[in-house]
Scaffold this active site. Sequence first.
Site, PDB file in Angstrom:
ATOM      1  N   ARG A  48      -5.221  -1.983   8.828  1.00 58.69           N
ATOM      2  CA  ARG A  48      -6.360  -2.848   8.514  1.00 58.69           C
ATOM      3  C   ARG A  48      -5.893  -3.858   7.476  1.00 58.69           C
ATOM      4  O   ARG A  48      -4.864  -3.666   6.827  1.00 58.69           O
ATOM      5  CB  ARG A  48      -7.549  -2.035   7.973  1.00 58.69           C
ATOM      6  CG  ARG A  48      -7.225  -1.171   6.770  1.00 58.69           C
ATOM      7  CD  ARG A  48      -8.447  -0.382   6.310  1.00 58.69           C
ATOM      8  NE  ARG A  48      -8.132   0.446   5.155  1.00 58.69           N
ATOM      9  CZ  ARG A  48      -7.661   1.695   5.226  1.00 58.69           C
ATOM     10  NH1 ARG A  48      -7.457   2.252   6.407  1.00 58.69           N
ATOM     11  NH2 ARG A  48      -7.400   2.383   4.125  1.00 58.69           N
ATOM     12  N   ILE A  49      -6.664  -4.939   7.315  1.00 56.13           N
ATOM     13  CA  ILE A  49      -6.238  -5.985   6.375  1.00 56.13           C
ATOM     14  C   ILE A  49      -7.016  -5.946   5.067  1.00 56.13           C
ATOM     15  O   ILE A  49      -6.693  -6.689   4.139  1.00 56.13           O
ATOM     16  CB  ILE A  49      -6.313  -7.392   7.005  1.00 56.13           C
ATOM     17  CG1 ILE A  49      -7.729  -7.716   7.477  1.00 56.13           C
ATOM     18  CG2 ILE A  49      -5.324  -7.512   8.154  1.00 56.13           C
ATOM     19  CD1 ILE A  49      -7.866  -9.143   7.973  1.00 56.13           C
ATOM     20  N   ASP A  83       0.833  -1.201   0.000  1.00 55.82           N
ATOM     21  CA  ASP A  83       0.000   0.000   0.000  1.00 55.82           C
ATOM     22  C   ASP A  83       0.867   1.250   0.000  1.00 55.82           C
ATOM     23  O   ASP A  83       1.931   1.273   0.623  1.00 55.82           O
ATOM     24  CB  ASP A  83      -0.901  -0.010   1.243  1.00 55.82           C
ATOM     25  CG  ASP A  83      -1.984   1.045   1.193  1.00 55.82           C
ATOM     26  OD1 ASP A  83      -2.332   1.496   0.080  1.00 55.82           O
ATOM     27  OD2 ASP A  83      -2.493   1.429   2.259  1.00 55.82           O
ATOM     28  N   GLY A 110       0.118   5.358  -4.579  1.00 56.54           N
ATOM     29  CA  GLY A 110      -0.478   6.637  -4.956  1.00 56.54           C
ATOM     30  C   GLY A 110       0.042   7.791  -4.121  1.00 56.54           C
ATOM     31  O   GLY A 110       0.343   8.875  -4.636  1.00 56.54           O
ATOM     32  N   GLU A 158     -11.989  -5.079  -5.158  1.00 55.38           N
ATOM     33  CA  GLU A 158     -12.523  -3.715  -5.083  1.00 55.38           C
ATOM     34  C   GLU A 158     -11.773  -2.748  -6.000  1.00 55.38           C
ATOM     35  O   GLU A 158     -12.313  -1.695  -6.365  1.00 55.38           O
ATOM     36  CB  GLU A 158     -12.467  -3.209  -3.634  1.00 55.38           C
ATOM     37  CG  GLU A 158     -13.414  -3.907  -2.666  1.00 55.38           C
ATOM     38  CD  GLU A 158     -12.875  -5.242  -2.179  1.00 55.38           C
ATOM     39  OE1 GLU A 158     -13.651  -6.005  -1.576  1.00 55.38           O
ATOM     40  OE2 GLU A 158     -11.678  -5.524  -2.411  1.00 55.38           O
ATOM     41  N   ASN A 159     -10.537  -3.078  -6.340  1.00 55.94           N
ATOM     42  CA  ASN A 159      -9.746  -2.173  -7.182  1.00 55.94           C
ATOM     43  C   ASN A 159     -10.330  -1.993  -8.573  1.00 55.94           C
ATOM     44  O   ASN A 159      -9.976  -1.036  -9.275  1.00 55.94           O
ATOM     45  CB  ASN A 159      -8.306  -2.674  -7.303  1.00 55.94           C
ATOM     46  CG  ASN A 159      -7.490  -2.458  -6.051  1.00 55.94           C
ATOM     47  OD1 ASN A 159      -6.473  -3.115  -5.837  1.00 55.94           O
ATOM     48  ND2 ASN A 159      -7.924  -1.536  -5.183  1.00 55.94           N
ATOM     49  N   TRP A 161       2.899   7.892  -2.554  1.00 50.58           N
ATOM     50  CA  TRP A 161       4.306   8.102  -2.898  1.00 50.58           C
ATOM     51  C   TRP A 161       4.407   9.028  -4.105  1.00 50.58           C
ATOM     52  O   TRP A 161       5.218   9.960  -4.117  1.00 50.58           O
ATOM     53  CB  TRP A 161       4.952   6.751  -3.201  1.00 50.58           C
ATOM     54  CG  TRP A 161       6.418   6.806  -3.503  1.00 50.58           C
ATOM     55  CD1 TRP A 161       7.446   6.665  -2.618  1.00 50.58           C
ATOM     56  CD2 TRP A 161       7.020   7.011  -4.795  1.00 50.58           C
ATOM     57  NE1 TRP A 161       8.663   6.771  -3.275  1.00 50.58           N
ATOM     58  CE2 TRP A 161       8.423   6.991  -4.606  1.00 50.58           C
ATOM     59  CE3 TRP A 161       6.518   7.204  -6.075  1.00 50.58           C
ATOM     60  CZ2 TRP A 161       9.323   7.147  -5.671  1.00 50.58           C
ATOM     61  CZ3 TRP A 161       7.411   7.380  -7.126  1.00 50.58           C
ATOM     62  CH2 TRP A 161       8.793   7.342  -6.922  1.00 50.58           C
ATOM     63  N   GLU A 166       0.567 -13.137  12.645  1.00 51.32           N
ATOM     64  CA  GLU A 166       1.051 -11.927  13.302  1.00 51.32           C
ATOM     65  C   GLU A 166       0.953 -10.787  12.292  1.00 51.32           C
ATOM     66  O   GLU A 166       1.317 -10.951  11.124  1.00 51.32           O
ATOM     67  CB  GLU A 166       2.508 -12.105  13.748  1.00 51.32           C
ATOM     68  CG  GLU A 166       2.739 -13.260  14.697  1.00 51.32           C
ATOM     69  CD  GLU A 166       2.088 -13.044  16.058  1.00 51.32           C
ATOM     70  OE1 GLU A 166       2.094 -11.889  16.535  1.00 51.32           O
ATOM     71  OE2 GLU A 166       1.583 -14.028  16.640  1.00 51.32           O
TER      72      GLU A 166
END
Length: 252
Positions: A205-206, A31, A34, A78-79, A36, A218
């Site tokens: 979040r995942i 993630d 954008g 979702e992308n 960056w 983990e």
Amino acid sequence: MTSSAINAGPSADMAGGASGAIPGHVAIIMDGNGRWAAARGLPRSMGHRKGVDAVREAVEAAAENGIGYLTLFAFSSENWNRHPSEVRDLMGLLRMYLKSEIKALDKEDIRLRVIGRRDNLADDINRMIDEAEALTHDNTRMTLVIALSYGGRGEIVDAARAIATAVVEGRESLENITEERFASFLSTHDIPDPDLIIRTSGEQRISNFLLWQTAYAELLFLDVLWPDFGEDHFTHALQWFAGRERRFGTRP
């Protein structure tokens, strides 16, 4: 570099103790491409292009550290809702990666696996994926799993639908449906659950990633944007993991 972490659930002792342990399976939510690009006044596409370099570094670092499985969340279900021009850029980068990197993966004895709903992908991309998976099928040093057009909820729904169909057709009985049997209907049926999940960009979040498989992973959240992720960050993550005490719900 700063980091924060939470547990996905009760931890567990792996291989006789957490200290010094190497995760067998590392998964990364890549993630920050954008952000960056935006921080440098560049189009988002440049962030995605720079992110490909980080993918290369992560794969090399994982293989060099003896990681058996590395899963990268490349493109979520979702992308597809992103702006069409950005989706085109991402699909173009995927084509470029499949053309330029697969021979290198094969040379390094790395197997490629792609998970996700591939019916939305263009025919040529599906063909390239099939060819890459076939070429690298027998490689054993490491398995690189690309989650593409993937969503954890969708994967669970697909598995539930497949089991329901099997029950209706008499190929499966309700009594035989255990957690292990259900997992065999997932796209990751031949892949061990991740021990460590890393998310870059500081978000905690995942995002619908490996929901079933993450039960005892983990979770490490790093305040670094994905294009800046390098070998030192991967090493830091392994050192952090080695300090975790993992009990899988058992008593200390």
